[in-house]
Design a protein around this motif. Structure first.
Motif, PDB file in Angstrom:
ATOM      1  N   ALA A  60       0.832  -1.208   0.000  1.00  0.00           N
ATOM      2  CA  ALA A  60       0.000   0.000   0.000  1.00  0.00           C
ATOM      3  C   ALA A  60       0.863   1.253   0.000  1.00  0.00           C
ATOM      4  O   ALA A  60       0.532   2.246  -0.670  1.00  0.00           O
ATOM      5  CB  ALA A  60      -0.928  -0.001   1.215  1.00  0.00           C
ATOM      6  N   ARG A  64       1.883   4.274  -3.186  1.00  0.00           N
ATOM      7  CA  ARG A  64       1.734   5.691  -2.854  1.00  0.00           C
ATOM      8  C   ARG A  64       3.055   6.439  -3.008  1.00  0.00           C
ATOM      9  O   ARG A  64       3.187   7.571  -2.558  1.00  0.00           O
ATOM     10  CB  ARG A  64       1.191   5.843  -1.430  1.00  0.00           C
ATOM     11  N   ARG A  78      -4.173  -1.437  -4.559  1.00  0.00           N
ATOM     12  CA  ARG A  78      -5.443  -0.778  -4.854  1.00  0.00           C
ATOM     13  C   ARG A  78      -5.470  -0.112  -6.224  1.00  0.00           C
ATOM     14  O   ARG A  78      -6.536   0.055  -6.798  1.00  0.00           O
ATOM     15  CB  ARG A  78      -5.733   0.282  -3.782  1.00  0.00           C
ATOM     16  N   ARG A  79      -4.325   0.280  -6.727  1.00  0.00           N
ATOM     17  CA  ARG A  79      -4.287   1.046  -7.973  1.00  0.00           C
ATOM     18  C   ARG A  79      -4.282   0.128  -9.188  1.00  0.00           C
ATOM     19  O   ARG A  79      -3.434  -0.755  -9.320  1.00  0.00           O
ATOM     20  CB  ARG A  79      -3.053   1.955  -7.987  1.00  0.00           C
ATOM     21  N   GLY A 127      -9.102  -3.468  -4.933  1.00  0.00           N
ATOM     22  CA  GLY A 127      -8.858  -2.112  -5.400  1.00  0.00           C
ATOM     23  C   GLY A 127      -9.911  -1.566  -6.327  1.00  0.00           C
ATOM     24  O   GLY A 127      -9.821  -0.419  -6.758  1.00  0.00           O
ATOM     25  N   GLN A 129     -12.827  -0.681  -5.630  1.00  0.00           N
ATOM     26  CA  GLN A 129     -13.622   0.338  -4.949  1.00  0.00           C
ATOM     27  C   GLN A 129     -12.735   1.387  -4.277  1.00  0.00           C
ATOM     28  O   GLN A 129     -13.157   2.039  -3.318  1.00  0.00           O
ATOM     29  CB  GLN A 129     -14.556  -0.296  -3.911  1.00  0.00           C
ATOM     30  N   HIS A 130     -11.527   1.518  -4.803  1.00  0.00           N
ATOM     31  CA  HIS A 130     -10.608   2.514  -4.250  1.00  0.00           C
ATOM     32  C   HIS A 130     -11.159   3.913  -4.506  1.00  0.00           C
ATOM     33  O   HIS A 130     -11.325   4.336  -5.640  1.00  0.00           O
ATOM     34  CB  HIS A 130      -9.232   2.357  -4.885  1.00  0.00           C
ATOM     35  N   ARG A 131     -11.453   4.640  -3.414  1.00  0.00           N
ATOM     36  CA  ARG A 131     -12.123   5.936  -3.520  1.00  0.00           C
ATOM     37  C   ARG A 131     -11.234   7.116  -3.171  1.00  0.00           C
ATOM     38  O   ARG A 131     -11.671   8.258  -3.207  1.00  0.00           O
ATOM     39  CB  ARG A 131     -13.343   5.949  -2.595  1.00  0.00           C
ATOM     40  N   GLY A 132      -9.989   6.842  -2.778  1.00  0.00           N
ATOM     41  CA  GLY A 132      -9.127   7.933  -2.351  1.00  0.00           C
ATOM     42  C   GLY A 132      -9.661   8.636  -1.114  1.00  0.00           C
ATOM     43  O   GLY A 132      -9.500   9.849  -0.949  1.00  0.00           O
ATOM     44  N   THR A 434     -11.084  -2.334   2.568  1.00  0.00           N
ATOM     45  CA  THR A 434      -9.705  -2.577   2.142  1.00  0.00           C
ATOM     46  C   THR A 434      -9.259  -1.577   1.085  1.00  0.00           C
ATOM     47  O   THR A 434      -8.084  -1.234   1.002  1.00  0.00           O
ATOM     48  CB  THR A 434      -9.593  -4.013   1.589  1.00  0.00           C
ATOM     49  N   ASP A 435     -10.213  -1.094   0.303  1.00  0.00           N
ATOM     50  CA  ASP A 435      -9.901  -0.234  -0.845  1.00  0.00           C
ATOM     51  C   ASP A 435      -9.895   1.264  -0.522  1.00  0.00           C
ATOM     52  O   ASP A 435     -10.171   2.096  -1.391  1.00  0.00           O
ATOM     53  CB  ASP A 435     -10.917  -0.486  -1.975  1.00  0.00           C
ATOM     54  N   LEU A 436      -9.610   1.620   0.722  1.00  0.00           N
ATOM     55  CA  LEU A 436      -9.606   3.036   1.111  1.00  0.00           C
ATOM     56  C   LEU A 436      -8.826   3.908   0.147  1.00  0.00           C
ATOM     57  O   LEU A 436      -9.218   5.036  -0.094  1.00  0.00           O
ATOM     58  CB  LEU A 436      -9.030   3.192   2.522  1.00  0.00           C
TER      59      LEU A 436
END
Length: 436
Positions: A60, A64, A78-79, A127, A129-132, A434-436
Motif C-alpha cells: 500500500a 503511494r 489498490r491502484r 482495489g 472500490q478505491h475511492r481515495g 480494504t480499498d480506502l
C-alpha cells in the motif's frame, strides 16, 4: 531495526502509513502500542520477508510512492493504473472469478490455480472500490470528516467511533459519560446485527433455508432497534466528535426477547447435520498462521488467538473473548453466534444503566494528533488523526478486513473449488474497507 523486529516478534502490526517521507509503524506489544518511524526520503527497509503481516501494508505504501527496500516483490494493492502480474503455475489450470459477480456483492478478482477441482493457490486482487478516501479527508472539519470516516468500511458505528475517539484524544477531551454508553450500545448492536448477517449468509450458501430464514428474521427485527437508537438502519450519522447526535428509544423488552430466542435457536442450528457436514473441517486457518499474518477479530479468535480490544476497556469489566480452536468454517460460525449473544447482553446493559448528563460537548478548534482503536464486529478498526487549526492535516485508517483477506487465501488451499463461496462467506470481509 533490531528493536522493531523484536517488537514484531513479540506482538503484531496495527498500522503502517506514510508521514513526511517516513513510514510510521504501529505495533501492539502485549496490550500497549509502540510507534516506530522508519527510513527517510520516501524509502524504508522492508520487513515483509520476515513478517508476512506487513506485506499488504508495504504494498500500500509502495503504490503511494514509497520504496520498501528489499521487499520480495512489490505490486499494486489498490491502484489499477499500475501493471500487475499474477503468480503463474504452468502445470496448473487457472480459474479467474470476478471482479463482476453473479450476486449483488462488492467487486473483487480471485485467481485460482487448481489441479482438477482442488485449489492449490489463490491470489486476491482488490482495489476496484478505491475511492481515495484518505485524501478526501484532508482539510475537513469534524462533521465533514466524520461523514467520510464512517463510510470507510461496512461497520459505520465502529469507524465513526474510532475516528471520533482519535479526534477527541488529539484535543485532550472526552465525550460525556451518557454519550459514551450510547456509543457502546450502538457498537454492540452493530456487532450483533453483523454477526447474524454472517450466519444467515453461511446457512444460505449451504442450502439450509430454514436456518437462513430464522436468523434473517431476527436480524431484520434487530435492525429496527438499531434504527430506533441511532436514527439510521445501519447506525450512520449517530456518533459525532464530542458525543452523539441523538438519543433514540429502542425497545429493551424486544431486545431481550430477541436475545432469548437466539440463545435457543443458534445452538440448535449449528448442530444440524447439514451444518456439521458442510462447515466442519472446511477452510481451516491454523493458529500459527493467524499469528504470523496478524489476523484480527473473529477470524483470529476462531483459530485460537484470544485477543479482543474490549479486554482492556473499563466499560467491559471482566470481559472474556469468545475463542475456538478449530480454525474452520464451523468455528467461525460458532464465534459469530456466541459473540452475537454476548453483544446483545452488553447492549442491554449499557442501555439499561445510562448515566445522567448531556449527549455531547462542542470541542474548540485546535492542534494535536492521536490514534484510537475500536473492536468492531470484524476486528480492530484503527484511525490516526493529525489536526491543525481544527482541520484534518493527516488521517490514516485501517479496516479489519485489510488484515484478514490473506486468511481466505490460506483457508481455501487444498479445498475443492465449490467450497470457495462458503469459505469466503465465513470471513465475510469488506472490499470497500480494504480499498480506502
Amino acid at each position: 531495526m533490531d528493536a522493531v523486529k523484536e517488537a514484531l516478534r513479540e506482538g503484531r502490526p496495527v498500522a503502517l502509513f506514510p508521514d513526511g517521507g517516513q513510514a510510521v509503524l504501529v505495533v501492539e506489544v502485549g496490550r500497549a502500542l509502540r510507534v516506530f518511524r522508519l527510513g527517510e526520503g520516501g524509502s524504508f527497509p522492508s520487513l515483509a520477508s520476515d513478517f508476512p503481516s506487513l506485506d499488504w501494508f508495504e504494498r500500500a505504501l509502495w503504490e503511494r510512492g514509497y520504496t520498501p527496500v528489499g521487499h520480495p516483490g512489490p505490486k499494486p494493492l489498490r491502484r489499477h493504473d499500475l501493471p500487475y502480474a499474477f503468480r503463474e503455475f504452468p502445470e496448473l489450470h487457472e480459474v479467474p472469478v470476478g471482479p463482476v459477480h453473479a450476486g449483488i456483492i462488492e467487486p473483487g478478482h480471485f485467481r485460482f490455480s487448481v489441479l482438477g477441482e482442488r485449489i492449490l493457490h489463490l491470489e486476491i486482487r482488490l482495489g476496484y472500490q478505491h475511492r481515495g478516501l484518505l485524501n478526501r479527508l484532508l482539510g475537513k472539519g469534524p462533521e465533514a470528516a466524520l461523514l467520510l470516516a464512517e463510510r470507510a468500511g461496512s461497520e459505520p458505528v465502529a469507524h465513526a467511533l474510532a475516528f471520533a475517539l482519535a479526534w477527541e484524544e488529539a484535543l485532550g477531551r472526552k465525550a460525556p459519560p451518557r454519550a459514551q454508553a450510547l456509543r457502546l450500545a450502538a457498537l454492540e448492536l452493530e456487532r450483533a446485527f453483523g454477526h447474524l448477517g454472517h450466519l444467515a449468509g453461511l446457512f444460505t450458501d449451504i442450502g439450509y433455508a430454514y436456518g437462513a430464514t430464522q436468523v434473517g428474521r431476527v436480524r431484520a427485527l434487530l435492525q429496527g432497534e438499531v434504527d430506533r437508537l441511532t436514527g439510521h438502519r445501519y447506525g450512520r450519522n449517530f456518533v459525532r466528535v464530542g458525543g452523539v447526535w441523538r438519543e433514540g428509544r429502542p425497545d429493551l423488552a424486544a431486545l431481550a426477547a430477541y436475545r432469548e430466542e437466539l440463545s435457543r435457536l443458534l445452538p440448535r442450528l449449528l448442530k444440524h447435520p447439514q451444518v456439521l457436514d458442510r462447515m466442519r473441517y472446511v477452510g481451516v486457518v491454523r493458529r500459527v498462521e493467524a499469528e504470523a499474518y496478524g489476523f484480527v477479530g473473529p477470524t483470529a479468535r476462531a483459530s485460537g488467538v484470544a485477543r479482543d480490544l474490549r479486554q482492556e476497556d473499563p466499560a467491559y469489566p471482566g470481559f472474556r473473548p469468545v475463542v475456538r480452536q478449530g480454525g474452520d468454517v464451523l468455528s467461525r460460525a460458532q464465534v459469530y453466534a456466541e459473540e452475537a449473544l454476548q453483544a446483545l447482553d452488553y447492549a442491554l446493559g449499557f442501555l439499561a444503566h445510562l448515566p445522567e448528563g448531556p449527549l455531547a460537548q462542542d470541542l474548540p478548534p485546535g492542534d494535536g494528533e492521536a490514534m484510537a482503536r475500536v473492536e468492531a464486529g470484524r476486528g480492530e478498526v484503527f484511525w490516526f488523526v493529525r489536526l491543525e487549526g481544527g482541520k484534518v492535516a493527516l488521517a490514516e485508517g485501517v479496516d479489519p478486513s485489510f488484515k484478514n483477506w490473506r486468511a481466505l487465501e490460506l483457508a481455501v488451499r487444498g479445498e475443492g473449488l465449490p467450497d470457495f463461496p462458503l469459505c469466503n462467506k465465513s470471513f465475510d470481509l469488506s472490499y470497500a474497507g480494504t480499498d480506502l
